[in-house]
Design a protein around this motif. Sequence first.
Motif, PDB file in Angstrom:
ATOM      1  N   CYS A  31      39.942  28.921  16.983  1.00 22.49           N
ATOM      2  CA  CYS A  31      38.751  28.307  16.201  1.00 22.49           C
ATOM      3  C   CYS A  31      37.548  28.677  17.141  1.00 22.49           C
ATOM      4  CB  CYS A  31      38.911  26.924  16.552  1.00 22.49           C
ATOM      5  SG  CYS A  31      40.326  26.244  15.451  1.00 22.49           S
ATOM      6  N   TRP A  32      37.470  28.823  18.443  1.00 26.59           N
ATOM      7  CA  TRP A  32      36.178  29.357  18.852  1.00 26.59           C
ATOM      8  C   TRP A  32      35.980  30.831  18.706  1.00 26.59           C
ATOM      9  CZ3 TRP A  32      32.152  26.941  20.705  1.00 26.59           C
ATOM     10  CH2 TRP A  32      32.204  25.779  21.143  1.00 26.59           C
ATOM     11  N   ARG A  33      36.834  31.821  18.727  1.00 25.02           N
ATOM     12  CA  ARG A  33      36.768  33.067  18.385  1.00 25.02           C
ATOM     13  C   ARG A  33      36.090  33.261  17.146  1.00 25.02           C
ATOM     14  NH1 ARG A  33      41.844  33.383  20.878  1.00 25.02           N
ATOM     15  NH2 ARG A  33      42.912  33.852  18.788  1.00 25.02           N
ATOM     16  N   VAL A  34      36.928  32.764  16.102  1.00 26.57           N
ATOM     17  CA  VAL A  34      36.589  33.108  14.796  1.00 26.57           C
ATOM     18  C   VAL A  34      35.111  32.347  14.379  1.00 26.57           C
ATOM     19  CG1 VAL A  34      37.068  32.702  12.291  1.00 26.57           C
ATOM     20  CG2 VAL A  34      38.992  33.246  14.079  1.00 26.57           C
ATOM     21  N   ALA A  35      34.811  30.909  14.760  1.00 26.26           N
ATOM     22  CA  ALA A  35      33.629  30.611  14.788  1.00 26.26           C
ATOM     23  C   ALA A  35      32.396  31.368  15.187  1.00 26.26           C
ATOM     24  CB  ALA A  35      33.495  29.179  15.402  1.00 26.26           C
ATOM     25  N   GLU A  36      32.633  32.092  16.564  1.00 25.50           N
ATOM     26  CA  GLU A  36      31.524  32.888  16.893  1.00 25.50           C
ATOM     27  C   GLU A  36      31.639  34.103  16.142  1.00 25.50           C
ATOM     28  OE1 GLU A  36      31.744  30.726  21.404  1.00 25.50           O
ATOM     29  OE2 GLU A  36      32.043  32.884  21.070  1.00 25.50           O
ATOM     30  N   ALA A  37      32.527  34.772  15.435  1.00 28.81           N
ATOM     31  CA  ALA A  37      32.474  36.028  14.996  1.00 28.81           C
ATOM     32  C   ALA A  37      32.014  35.901  13.656  1.00 28.81           C
ATOM     33  CB  ALA A  37      33.819  36.745  14.982  1.00 28.81           C
TER      34      ALA A  37
END
Length: 485
Positions: A426-432
Amino acid sequence: MTKLTDQSLLKTASYWQGEWHDADSNFEVINPANGDVIAKVADSTATAAEKAVAAADKAFAGWAARPASERSELLLRWQQLLLEHQDDLGLLLTLEQGKPLAEAKGEIAYGASYMQWFAEEAKRVYGDTIPAKSGDQRIVVIKQPVGVVAAITPWNFPNAMIARKAAAALAAGCTFVVKPAQLTPLSALAMAELADRAGIPAGVFNVITSTDAKAIGDVLTQDKRVAKFSFTGSTKIGKQLAKQCAGTVKRVSLELGGNAPFIVFADADLDAAIDGLMASKFRNAGQTCVCTNRILVQQSIVEPFTEKLQQAIGKLKLGKGTDDNVDIGPLINNDACDKVDKLLHQALAMGAKLHCGGKRQATDSLFYFPTLVTGVNNDMAVAQDEIFGPVAAVQSFDDEAEAIALANATDSGLAAYFYSRDIGRCWRVAEALQYGMVGVNEGMVSNPTAPFGGVKQSGYGREGSKYGLDDYLDVKYLCLGGLDK
Ligand code: NAP
């Protein structure tokens, strides 16, 4: 129209300096559900736009000087009137725009919620003090309204796209001139009638209706008295208007088109993802800038996901917005239907598979069946253009890196959505994701407390939240010197 409880909400003239102004000619407002003429509205000219700007300019000093608490009270009165007349305003909106009545009433409440939010924020325009380099100086920062704001808005949210801008502008102490879309001027004029009843002073809120968008746009983007220009609409027109604003170096906010990806990872809660997708894809028959445009599903779950999605789509009821329990109304006009049809048929010709829908209810009808198509890829126009219609276009991906790359492979950057139960992902994709707004396990992200807006060619500036108010304020630095004498 006979169904309006308060007939005086149906206005047909432009509104400036607190008065209604007819024009030499009128244009017809058509109900997209049946082709009926609902009203004939003043086709105002560039001269009228200049007069509206003059009215806003004249009213500016007085409005800016009002204590924030007074501006706040007037905005709250306007908000309350919108809510008191929610049924009539909703009906007007459905008749001119087509969306189901429940959605139209929801839009009135949504627009009003921005008025409430900004009425409250008006009282919190705080400045700053900054430690000075020298002992005999003090550094103070104050915020002041930018001045006259001009706006041009689209047809898909005839009330809310105006409310979001006007509420922030008026709260900040700016005055406001708007040109609504020619397809949906009645909601804007009803807002002016209620602004008048709320006691918003003459010249503070002005509406110019016209079929000559170019002429009105030329005035609003080039008149020196306009300090800020705010546009919601297509990327193509937004780029052109931003260029026009450069000549007088206006502050500009652009809320332009989107191409929202909706990513479903294999670890997602599928039922929640379907619920989020249905809200994000089919609201306003798919005619919103934050509507899902590309559904990206991890390869291993494409089959069960498609099955569930087809079932959910099968429950949607197509019909006139004024009929009971309708989920999908007509598209706005024939061009919109043709565009949807063309995008779909290009995709089918390139190998995509149709599961349901895929056509109008009848030849020449503006009612387009909710549609599901799979086997789409990013090379197809249906994945590159804004569909702006009720077509769910599914493509597949193998892993997280591919999902992110596919999602970002567009010039747009407004809203994106994804579903996963993995907190790290969730964090990785939200930031990317290169988007201004990201729904994480959420298909509806817009509300007045949050900053709405895009990156890349979806525009700049934010509406709603404390950031939205800043768009209407100038920062002024005061340097107080000679203090130790
Ligand atoms: P549009 O064709 O760009 O029209 C928007 C507004 O611009 C209308 O009032 C239109 O007037 C006016 N306009 C058109 N040509 C103009 C010109 N040469 N000079 C000045 N004004 C001009 O867009 P649309 O089809 O109505 O709206 C749909 C688009 O808006 C979609 O791309 C959607 O994504 C975008 N949108 C974005 C947001 C957001 O917040 N990012 C929200 C809603 C919609 P007429 O009505 O007279 O043509």
